[in-house]
Design an enzyme around this catalytic site. Structure first.
Site, PDB file in Angstrom:
ATOM      1  N   THR A   1       0.810  -0.936   0.136  1.00 41.01           N
ATOM      2  CA  THR A   1      -0.456  -0.237  -0.117  1.00 41.01           C
ATOM      3  C   THR A   1       0.562   1.291   0.144  1.00 41.01           C
ATOM      4  OG1 THR A   1      -0.250   0.314   2.209  1.00 41.01           O
ATOM      5  CG2 THR A   1      -1.295  -1.234   1.512  1.00 41.01           C
ATOM      6  N   CYS A   2       0.164   2.173  -0.337  1.00 39.65           N
ATOM      7  CA  CYS A   2       1.513   3.289  -0.188  1.00 39.65           C
ATOM      8  C   CYS A   2       1.743   3.661   1.300  1.00 39.65           C
ATOM      9  CB  CYS A   2      -0.081   4.824   0.209  1.00 39.65           C
ATOM     10  SG  CYS A   2      -0.875   4.965   1.200  1.00 39.65           S
ATOM     11  N   ASN A   3       1.452   2.728   2.461  1.00 37.34           N
ATOM     12  CA  ASN A   3       1.583   3.598   3.723  1.00 37.34           C
ATOM     13  C   ASN A   3       3.182   2.143   3.740  1.00 37.34           C
ATOM     14  OD1 ASN A   3       0.886   5.657   4.241  1.00 37.34           O
ATOM     15  ND2 ASN A   3      -0.624   5.059   5.021  1.00 37.34           N
TER      16      ASN A   3
ATOM     17  N   HIS B   1       0.602  -8.958  14.147  1.00 31.49           N
ATOM     18  CA  HIS B   1       0.657  -7.882  12.829  1.00 31.49           C
ATOM     19  C   HIS B   1      -0.053  -7.292  12.300  1.00 31.49           C
ATOM     20  CE1 HIS B   1       2.701  -4.198  10.867  1.00 31.49           C
ATOM     21  NE2 HIS B   1       2.491  -5.211   9.749  1.00 31.49           N
TER      22      HIS B   1
ATOM     23  N   ALA C   1      -6.339  26.025  -3.068  1.00 35.32           N
ATOM     24  CA  ALA C   1      -5.065  24.565  -3.672  1.00 35.32           C
ATOM     25  C   ALA C   1      -4.654  23.737  -2.417  1.00 35.32           C
ATOM     26  CB  ALA C   1      -4.362  24.625  -4.786  1.00 35.32           C
TER      27      ALA C   1
END
Length: 441
Positions: free
Chosen positions: A49-51, A99, A191
């Site tokens: 994932t992104c993390n 975990h 923005a």
């Protein structure tokens, strides 16, 4: 059999490192196949994932599994393994299982209790199943992890309270408009990341029109394109203000962008329709006096932070309850894993003892010469009793240990101590497995 894991996440590695180990969905199948070819790997799943990027491996030797995991991650990264190891964590069976359950429950996420990760865990498992790199142990582990994640969300409602400023803005908007955001219009000034995220979330909740205004019109056009909105020139802002139901402002200006008089004129042009102003900027973009106007609700960053802090406390309470659920689910898995090899190990132990007993009885009878049938039975019975008594405590204790999280370690130790030949072949990956009270996954 052991389950080990290795990887890195937002706590151990910066994004510059994490992105070097990120796997796109289309790249997972070939990566899984490469990992499966590592020595000692019986099954594997990759969660990216992104993390975080984590590899989970089922193996017959824990050390070999961890070595395979690190070698694979090292080859998948532009860094050397020596440099990469400073960001990696490795987990043995007990810690790897717990975990994964915590990850699925959102307890290891950057935002405590976030719900997106459960879908990512499920997708990682589905890809591995389709690629054919899982085995019975990983199937059971992953299915129970997904079940645990769902159970945590159902029983604790850990994801019910928003814990980001952008989400808090959405929740306040829903309160102001009584959960009726369908057909509403939002005006985004600036923005900024937080205002952009809030606009996205509001659109997901039913807002149909998004107007974007920025000092740089080109940036307004670009942002509007990403969220399906319409760009508005900053000097024409007051013309569009009466159309907005919700205004989100986050600029770097050192002065007010919206004044009380401008807001008053907008309200007068839409009598009886509430106007919500969300000022996320520091210093503030909207003159505070605008919040005193009838029909106007003005919230600044401090108001949103109070919502976030209150909700975070609620999530922390839910997290404590979730840890109990995870402990119970992990124990159920460890009981299953520990008992997986108990029966064949006990059978192998008895067979070896029986073979030794029979050989020694024959040797003794041959040395004693002519024995009556009764004498042979007495010798055989005595040998059988000795073997059974020697094995009794070991077998009883092994069965008891199998029901603990360390049960598989006792099984592996007994196999090594007595040099038992135990068939490690597991049922096929599509076999349904029952864990704890007949629950099927």
């Amino acid at each position: 059999m052991f389950v080990v894991a290795a990887g890195l996440n937002h706590r151990t590695a910066p994004v510059a490192i994490r992105e070097q180990l990120a796997f796109a969905r289309h790249g997972l199948p070939p990566a899984l196949c490469r990992l499966k070819e590592e020595a000692g790997v019986e099954g594997c799943v990759i969660l990216s994932t992104c993390n975080r990027t984590e590899v989970y491996i089922a193996c017959n030797q824990e050390e070999a599994g961890l070595k395979a995991a690190k070698n694979f991650l090292g080859r998948s990264c532009k860094l050397s393994l020596a440099d990469l190891e400073g960001y990696l964590y490795t987990l043995n069976t007990h810690h790897a299982v717990r975990h994964l359950f915590r990850v699925a429950a959102g307890l290891d996420s950057m935002i405590l209790g976030e719900d997106q990760v459960l879908a990512q865990v499920a997708e990682a498992y589905q890809v591995a199943r389709e690629t054919g790199t899982t085995n019975n142990v990983l199937n059971t582990l992953w299915q129970q992890a997904i079940y645990a994640g769902k159970r945590v969300r159902t029983e604790t409602r850990i994801d019910a309270n928003t814990v980001s400023v952008s989400y808090a803005a959405v929740e306040l908007a829903r309160q102001v408009f009584h959960d009726d955001l369908d057909g509403r219009t939002v005006l985004v000034i600036g923005a900024g990341k937080m205002s952009t995220l809030a606009a996205r979330y509001l659109k997901d909740k039913g807002v149909t029109t998004v107007l974007v205004s920025n000092r740089s019109y080109d940036r307004a056009v670009a942002l509007a394109a990403t969220i399906g909105g319409q760009a508005v020139r900053l000097d024409a802002l007051e013309d569009y203000l009466p159309r907005a139901d919700i205004v989100i402002s986050c600029t770097a200006a050192s002065h007010y962008i919206l004044h009380r008089d401008q807001v008053a004129r907008a309200v007068a042009a839409r009598p009886g329709v509430p106007l919500m102003l969300i000022d996320i900027a520091v210093p503030r973009d909207i003159e505070p006096a605008a919040g005193d106007l009838p029909g106007v609700k003005l919230y600044d960053i401090d108001d949103l932070q109070q919502v976030v802090l209150a909700n975070l406390e609620e999530r922390k309470k839910a997290a404590r309850q979730a840890e109990g659920i995870i402990a119970a689910e992990a124990e159920a898995f460890f009981q299953w894993l520990g008992s997986l090899y108990v029966v064949p190990t006990i059978v192998a132990l008895k067979e070896k003892a029986e073979a030794i007993k029979n050989a020694e009885v024959r040797r003794a009878c041959n040395r004693l010469g002519q024995l009556t049938t009764r004498e042979q039975k007495i010798i055989t019975s005595m040998a059988t009793t000795i073997v059974n008594q020697l094995l009794h405590d070991a077998i009883v204790n092994l069965k008891a240990a199998a029901l603990t999280p360390r049960g598989h370690l006792y099984v592996e130790a007994l196999q090594e101590l007595f040099e038992l030949r135990v068939d490690h072949t597991l049922p096929g990956p599509d076999v349904a497995v029952s864990v704890e009270g007949g629950r099927k996954y």
